[in-house]
Design an enzyme around this catalytic site. Structure first.
Site, mmCIF file in Angstrom:
data_model
loop_
_atom_site.group_PDB
_atom_site.id
_atom_site.type_symbol
_atom_site.label_atom_id
_atom_site.label_comp_id
_atom_site.label_asym_id
_atom_site.label_seq_id
_atom_site.Cartn_x
_atom_site.Cartn_y
_atom_site.Cartn_z
ATOM 1 N N CYS A 155 0.811 -1.222 0.000
ATOM 2 C CA CYS A 155 0.000 0.000 0.000
ATOM 3 C C CYS A 155 0.839 1.264 0.000
ATOM 4 C CB CYS A 155 -0.949 -0.032 1.188
ATOM 5 S SG CYS A 155 -1.879 -1.588 1.192
ATOM 6 N N HIS A 295 -2.412 8.040 5.972
ATOM 7 C CA HIS A 295 -2.611 6.696 5.434
ATOM 8 C C HIS A 295 -3.929 6.117 5.961
ATOM 9 C CE1 HIS A 295 -1.587 2.909 3.646
ATOM 10 N NE2 HIS A 295 -1.684 2.286 4.793
ATOM 11 N N GLU A 306 -0.226 5.696 13.614
ATOM 12 C CA GLU A 306 0.172 6.719 12.645
ATOM 13 C C GLU A 306 0.032 8.121 13.224
ATOM 14 O OE1 GLU A 306 -2.185 7.119 9.082
ATOM 15 O OE2 GLU A 306 -0.693 8.438 8.167
ATOM 16 N N LYS A 324 -9.537 7.956 2.455
ATOM 17 C CA LYS A 324 -9.979 6.557 2.319
ATOM 18 C C LYS A 324 -11.394 6.370 2.865
ATOM 19 C CE LYS A 324 -5.493 4.184 2.279
ATOM 20 N NZ LYS A 324 -4.515 5.223 2.685
ATOM 21 N N HIS A 329 -9.773 1.801 0.230
ATOM 22 C CA HIS A 329 -8.315 1.682 0.185
ATOM 23 C C HIS A 329 -7.899 1.177 -1.197
ATOM 24 C CE1 HIS A 329 -4.257 1.197 1.107
ATOM 25 N NE2 HIS A 329 -4.309 0.450 2.190
ATOM 26 N N PHE A 388 2.098 -3.279 3.858
ATOM 27 C CA PHE A 388 2.467 -4.587 4.410
ATOM 28 C C PHE A 388 3.914 -4.881 4.008
ATOM 29 C CE2 PHE A 388 -2.026 -6.709 4.536
ATOM 30 C CZ PHE A 388 -2.333 -5.947 5.644
#
Lengths: 400, 80
Positions: A155, A295, A306, A324, A329, A388
């Protein structure tokens, strides 16, 4: 930055996407395909405009859906930048990524192999499923000869692509680079895989309310498909041809966690370092950054670490948003589309809302443009993207 | 009943339009697949597989190299 392009769950181009973002519209809807019935997750943020409405039929046949999205977004960015074929192609580069690549092609062709035999497998299978496919297709379309690169960092992919593109220009390897990312894996296996990790929202009965970053009732992200593209150009090259400059990629930071394959670091150590690196490269003070397009995917575990990192590095006067909440996403396409939103926030002086933020998590501790767009003059805005594998990217854009 | 050359050419033209975007008006016996109709080697694989299915013939891989023009393919399919 002289050209922008996108095709997203909110619109078939940047203008319609930006209009929907600032209006706070959700792009999430039920998946109406038969295969969805057997899945625990039956919602997604699907493209607003089908590629079949834009690309010729034979072109569609030979491209994975992620490549179709890449081509559509890149063509828009190219046209928006006002570039023409007399550009020196040896000075034109491409950095375009996808998080997962041609998974649906792989699955479809495997069905053909099993059911009809090897001879019926498409001769375009390999160029359609290879992870560098979107980059290669864009490179071929515009005849790029300075280098075509395909970062793959889940991502964080397309944020990383923008960083690589800026590096290509800074290193003197290219005058113009088409950057971006695209993703299209709304299919049973990818959804089942993410669902098995408990990463996806199961709010099937209320799709537009499912993606709710920082809300106490968030229960996972909503998978989206789409992509964005940005034309980066050496400043003197852009000025010499009188191009409109949207914003400047003032700094970029890339780090890795070295911590866990999927869990974010609890204090956003690597993400915070990426933000610091972007500030350092830009040579600007944290207090000048007025906005972060975060994010924030709407997972219980990811959103708060975050914001700890953002608060530590940028302080507590920055205004956050999580687009998002509306686009879902976009995985490998997220960084590019959210960078476009960050840039448009600077250009138009509007921070798009984070919708569905009814009850902010008490650990949030930062100001969010909750549920309504906020008008604010911005000189610098940041986009963050984490993937990831522990990939972290922070991009810092400043007023042109 | 065996198909006429015109019928085969018409069927081939449909396939070429479907898989390679070739304009049916451009399809004629003398046209080269690669030079005139822009059908590259990967697209040719798709054309061959579709033709086998449509006309019930076998076109072995080493035979494909000899099928340079539309007329070559029509003749090969005509022989069955």
């Amino acid at each position: 930055m002289t050209g922008l392009g996108a095709t997203t769950p909110l619109g078939g181009d940047v203008a319609s996407t930006w209009e929907a973002l600032t209006a706070g519209r959700s792009g999430v809807s039920p998946i109406t395909k038969d295969w969805a019935e057997q899945l625990p997750v039956r919602i997604a943020a699907q493209l607003a405009v089908e590629p079949a409405e834009v690309l010729p039929r034979v072109r569609l046949r030979r491209l994975d859906r992620s490549e179709q999205i890449a081509l559509i977004a890149a063509q828009q960015a190219w046209d928006d930048a006002g570039l023409s074929d007399d550009l020196d192609k040896e000075r034109l580069g491409v950095v375009f990524g996808s998080g997962i690549g041609g998974a649906t092609t792989l699955l479809d062709q495997d069905d053909i192999l099993e059911q009809k035999g090897a001879r019926l497998v498409s001769p375009f299978t390999v160029p359609m499923l290879m992870p560098n496919g979107p980059a290669a297709v864009v490179g071929l379309e515009f005849g790029a000869q300075a280098g075509v690169h395909a970062p793959t960092s889940a991502c964080a992919t397309s944020a990383e692509a923008i960083s690589w593109a800026a590096d290509m220009i800074r290193a003197g390897r290219a005058d113009v680079v088409i950057a971006g990312g695209a993703e299209a894996v709304i299919a049973p296996l990818p959804i089942a895989g993410f669902a098995s990790m408990k990463a996806l929202s199961t709010r099937n009965d209320d799709p537009t309310r499912a993606s709710r970053p920082w809300d106490v009732d968030r229960d996972g992200f909503v998978m989206g498909e789409g992509g964005g593209s940005l034309v980066l150009e050496r400043r003197d090259h852009a000025e010499a041809r009188g191009a409109r400059i949207y914003a400047v990629v003032a700094g970029a930071g890339l780090t890795s966690d070295g911590y866990d394959i999927v869990q974010p670091h609890p204090d956003c150590a690597g993400g915070g370092r990426a933000m610091q690196l972007a500030l350092k490269q830009a040579g600007i003070d944290a207090s000048e950054v007025g906005h972060v397009n975060a994010h924030a995917t709407s997972t219980p575990t990811g959103d708060i670490p975050e914001t700890r990192g953002i608060k530590r590095v940028l302080g507590d006067s920055v205004v956050l948003t999580a687009t998002k909440s509306m686009t879902g996403h976009l995985l490998g396409g997220a960084g590019a589309v959210e960078s476009i939103a960050s840039i448009m926030a600077i250009v138009d002086g509007i921070i798009p809302p984070t919708i569905n933020l009814d009850t902010p998590d008490p650990l949030l501790e930062l100001d969010v443009a909750a549920n309504e767009a906020r008008k604010v003059e911005l000189n610098a805005a940041m986009n963050t993207a984490f993937g990831f594998g522990g990939h972290n990217a922070a991009l810092l854009f400043t007023r042109a | 009943m065996a198909l006429s050359r015109d019928e085969i050419r018409e069927g081939l033209s449909d396939i070429l339009e479907e898989v390679a975007g070739v304009n049916p008006d451009d399809v004629a016996d003398g046209k080269s697949f690669t030079d005139d109709l822009d059908v590259d080697s990967l697209a040719m694989v798709e054309v061959v597989v579709a033709a086998e299915e449509k006309f019930g013939v076998k076109i072995p891989d080493d035979e494909v190299a000899n099928l340079k023009t539309v007329g070559d393919a029509v003749s090969y399919i005509e022989k069955g």
